[in-house]
Design an enzyme around this catalytic site. Structure first.
Site, PDB file in Angstrom:
ATOM      1  N   TRP A 149      42.597  30.409  34.782  1.00 52.95           N
ATOM      2  CA  TRP A 149      43.439  30.731  35.938  1.00 52.95           C
ATOM      3  C   TRP A 149      43.984  29.432  36.497  1.00 52.95           C
ATOM      4  O   TRP A 149      43.304  28.749  37.259  1.00 52.95           O
ATOM      5  CB  TRP A 149      42.625  31.500  36.981  1.00 52.95           C
ATOM      6  CG  TRP A 149      42.279  32.861  36.485  1.00 52.95           C
ATOM      7  CD1 TRP A 149      43.043  33.991  36.618  1.00 52.95           C
ATOM      8  CD2 TRP A 149      41.113  33.260  35.762  1.00 52.95           C
ATOM      9  NE1 TRP A 149      42.438  35.057  36.011  1.00 52.95           N
ATOM     10  CE2 TRP A 149      41.246  34.650  35.483  1.00 52.95           C
ATOM     11  CE3 TRP A 149      39.971  32.586  35.312  1.00 52.95           C
ATOM     12  CZ2 TRP A 149      40.279  35.365  34.769  1.00 52.95           C
ATOM     13  CZ3 TRP A 149      39.016  33.297  34.610  1.00 52.95           C
ATOM     14  CH2 TRP A 149      39.175  34.676  34.344  1.00 52.95           C
ATOM     15  N   HIS A 166      44.495  35.757  40.989  1.00 54.26           N
ATOM     16  CA  HIS A 166      44.381  37.162  40.582  1.00 54.26           C
ATOM     17  C   HIS A 166      43.883  37.974  41.788  1.00 54.26           C
ATOM     18  O   HIS A 166      43.527  37.389  42.824  1.00 54.26           O
ATOM     19  CB  HIS A 166      43.470  37.349  39.363  1.00 54.26           C
ATOM     20  CG  HIS A 166      42.086  36.753  39.502  1.00 54.26           C
ATOM     21  ND1 HIS A 166      41.149  36.831  38.510  1.00 54.26           N
ATOM     22  CD2 HIS A 166      41.481  36.075  40.522  1.00 54.26           C
ATOM     23  CE1 HIS A 166      40.034  36.222  38.886  1.00 54.26           C
ATOM     24  NE2 HIS A 166      40.218  35.767  40.089  1.00 54.26           N
ATOM     25  N   ARG A 192      50.002  31.207  40.379  1.00 55.60           N
ATOM     26  CA  ARG A 192      49.399  30.350  39.369  1.00 55.60           C
ATOM     27  C   ARG A 192      50.223  29.086  39.178  1.00 55.60           C
ATOM     28  O   ARG A 192      51.459  29.129  39.241  1.00 55.60           O
ATOM     29  CB  ARG A 192      49.248  31.089  38.037  1.00 55.60           C
ATOM     30  CG  ARG A 192      48.108  32.100  38.102  1.00 55.60           C
ATOM     31  CD  ARG A 192      47.764  32.724  36.781  1.00 55.60           C
ATOM     32  NE  ARG A 192      46.919  33.902  37.034  1.00 55.60           N
ATOM     33  CZ  ARG A 192      46.494  34.738  36.091  1.00 55.60           C
ATOM     34  NH1 ARG A 192      46.822  34.519  34.830  1.00 55.60           N
ATOM     35  NH2 ARG A 192      45.747  35.783  36.413  1.00 55.60           N
ATOM     36  N   GLN A 206      49.754  41.582  41.132  1.00 51.97           N
ATOM     37  CA  GLN A 206      48.772  42.306  40.324  1.00 51.97           C
ATOM     38  C   GLN A 206      48.323  43.548  41.081  1.00 51.97           C
ATOM     39  O   GLN A 206      48.481  43.648  42.304  1.00 51.97           O
ATOM     40  CB  GLN A 206      47.527  41.445  40.062  1.00 51.97           C
ATOM     41  CG  GLN A 206      47.700  40.405  38.972  1.00 51.97           C
ATOM     42  CD  GLN A 206      46.365  39.818  38.529  1.00 51.97           C
ATOM     43  OE1 GLN A 206      45.342  39.960  39.209  1.00 51.97           O
ATOM     44  NE2 GLN A 206      46.378  39.134  37.397  1.00 51.97           N
ATOM     45  N   VAL A 249      33.255  40.677  33.724  1.00 50.72           N
ATOM     46  CA  VAL A 249      32.976  41.998  33.131  1.00 50.72           C
ATOM     47  C   VAL A 249      32.208  41.815  31.832  1.00 50.72           C
ATOM     48  O   VAL A 249      32.324  40.806  31.146  1.00 50.72           O
ATOM     49  CB  VAL A 249      34.281  42.796  32.860  1.00 50.72           C
ATOM     50  CG1 VAL A 249      34.893  43.306  34.158  1.00 50.72           C
ATOM     51  CG2 VAL A 249      35.277  41.972  32.073  1.00 50.72           C
ATOM     52  N   ALA A 303      36.125  47.598  36.293  1.00 43.94           N
ATOM     53  CA  ALA A 303      37.264  47.043  37.022  1.00 43.94           C
ATOM     54  C   ALA A 303      38.403  46.833  36.042  1.00 43.94           C
ATOM     55  O   ALA A 303      38.192  46.753  34.834  1.00 43.94           O
ATOM     56  CB  ALA A 303      36.879  45.717  37.680  1.00 43.94           C
TER      57      ALA A 303
HETATM   58  N1  PHE Z   1      41.619  39.298  36.862  1.00 44.53           N
HETATM   59  C1  PHE Z   1      41.983  39.353  35.480  1.00 44.53           C
HETATM   60  C2  PHE Z   1      43.210  38.512  35.237  1.00 44.53           C
HETATM   61  O1  PHE Z   1      43.846  38.096  36.173  1.00 44.53           O
HETATM   62  C3  PHE Z   1      42.233  40.775  35.023  1.00 44.53           C
HETATM   63  C4  PHE Z   1      40.998  41.618  35.045  1.00 44.53           C
HETATM   64  C5  PHE Z   1      40.663  42.332  36.188  1.00 44.53           C
HETATM   65  C6  PHE Z   1      40.203  41.698  33.937  1.00 44.53           C
HETATM   66  C7  PHE Z   1      39.531  43.102  36.204  1.00 44.53           C
HETATM   67  C8  PHE Z   1      39.071  42.493  33.933  1.00 44.53           C
HETATM   68  C9  PHE Z   1      38.732  43.188  35.084  1.00 44.53           C
HETATM   69  O2  PHE Z   1      43.542  38.209  34.136  1.00 44.53           O
END
Ligand code: PHE
Length: 339
Positions: A149, A166, A192, A206, A249, A303
């Site tokens: 990120w 995010h 970003r 997002q 996750v 998620a």
């Molecule tokens: N936050 C992640 C991204 O910005 C996306 C994501 C959200 C992945 C939730 C898994 C679970 O790339």
């Protein structure tokens, strides 16, 4: 004089021409006044007749003038009425009407789909603590995934403050405040530190999703996302899950739909693979549950997170993400045809 005066009066067809005529014949220095003055040159015995004749002429001209004046005024009025006439039967000219930005429309469409599936819409801060953006999401300070990120930092001391890269920090904020069952969607701006090109913007949107409860499984995730994809991209959509990695996750997946633009080999949207990845997802990592004080033995959850501009680009075939923030009405107006 009489002949000439009457002829000229007939010629005078405007208010100004009439006023001139009046000055010339009936005014203080007009012909009639001069005729009257010349009475001294008339032999005394002819004076009464002369005077009467001049007076009669004056009366006649005055009467004819008033008549002509009324005529001219009437015709000037009817000309003006004709010129200024409004055709009330013409169709109206459409007024310029503002419309919603395609990103706003997509956020509403997506959150509405999830609202109907039982998810509540919540929002959170764009300026975020490093703790919520990373640490609590199982991406500690020295984690190699942390620079996946490309973050814009506001304060980079111990208590980091960042522009959120995010919407995932809202997973933590939501679970800190609530006990399961949790079902939320989180639309919002993200930032970003990235070079801008046709598919990357340093500022974008997002939508995050989070479901946590007892007995929540990956099957629920799959069913929910399939239903979502079909509502947004068409009932005939096929869906695909593949392994992916995100620190917060486990297991992590990427979620794809079959390509609706597909022209096989040469397809530019799916690069000939037949599949378009539309979001990242996975089962909430037990460490993340622990970080918010949930018991991972009792609760499970999943998620997901998706890019809104990307969804619009896929749904409507927009070739360049930079179009969203250039304010070009030729682009934006196409999303408001109904207006
Ligand atoms: N936050 C992640 C991204 O910005 C996306 C994501 C959200 C992945 C939730 C898994 C679970 O790339």
């Amino acid at each position: 004089i009489r002949q000439q005066a009457l002829a000229e009066l007939q010629q005078a067809s405007s208010t100004t021409a009439l006023a001139e005529w009046h000055g010339r014949y009936l005014g203080r220095r007009g012909e009639l006044t001069q005729l009257m003055r010349r009475i001294s040159q008339v032999p005394p015995e002819e004076r009464p007749a002369y005077g009467q004749a001049v007076n009669a002429l004056k009366e006649e001209l005055t009467a004819r003038f008033e008549q002509r004046e009324a005529e001219v005024k009437r015709s000037e009025l009817s000309q003006r009425l004709a010129a200024e006439a409004v055709d009330v039967t013409l169709p109206g000219r459409p007024a310029d009407v503002a419309g919603l930005h395609p990103v706003t429309q997509m956020i509403r469409e997506v959150t509405t789909i999830f609202n109907h599936l039982g998810f509540q819409t919540v929002e959170g801060p764009e300026v975020e603590y490093g703790y919520y953006a990373f640490d609590a999401l199982n991406i500690p300070q020295d984690h190699p995934a942390r620079d996946v990120w490309d973050t814009i930092f506001i304060v980079s001391d111990q208590k980091e403050i960042v522009l959120r890269p995010h919407t995932s920090p809202m997973q933590i904020r939501t679970m800190e405040r609530r006990q399961p069952p949790v079902r939320v969607v989180v639309p919002g701006r993200c930032y970003r530190f990235e070079a801008v090109d046709a598919t990357h913007e340093w500022h974008f949107h997002q939508i995050e999703g989070l479901a946590v409860d007892e007995h929540i499984t990956m099957a629920d995730l799959k069913g929910t996302l399939a239903e979502f994809a079909r509502q947004l991209f068409g009932q005939e959509r096929k869906v695909r899950f593949r392994c992916d990695y995100f620190p917060f996750v486990e297991p992590g997946v990427d979620f794809a739909i079959d390509c609706m633009f597909c022209r096989g080999e040469g397809c530019r949207v799916c690069k000939g693979t037949g599949w378009i990845e539309i979001l990242g997802a996975g089962m909430v990592h037990p460490q993340v549950l622990r970080n918010v004080g949930y018991d991972p033995e009792r609760y499970t959850g999943w998620a997901f997170g998706m890019g809104v501009e990307r969804l619009v680009m896929l749904k409507y075939g927009v070739p360049d993400i930079r179009l969203f923030y250039q304010g070009d009405l030729r682009f934006l107006a196409q999303f408001n045809r109904a207006l």
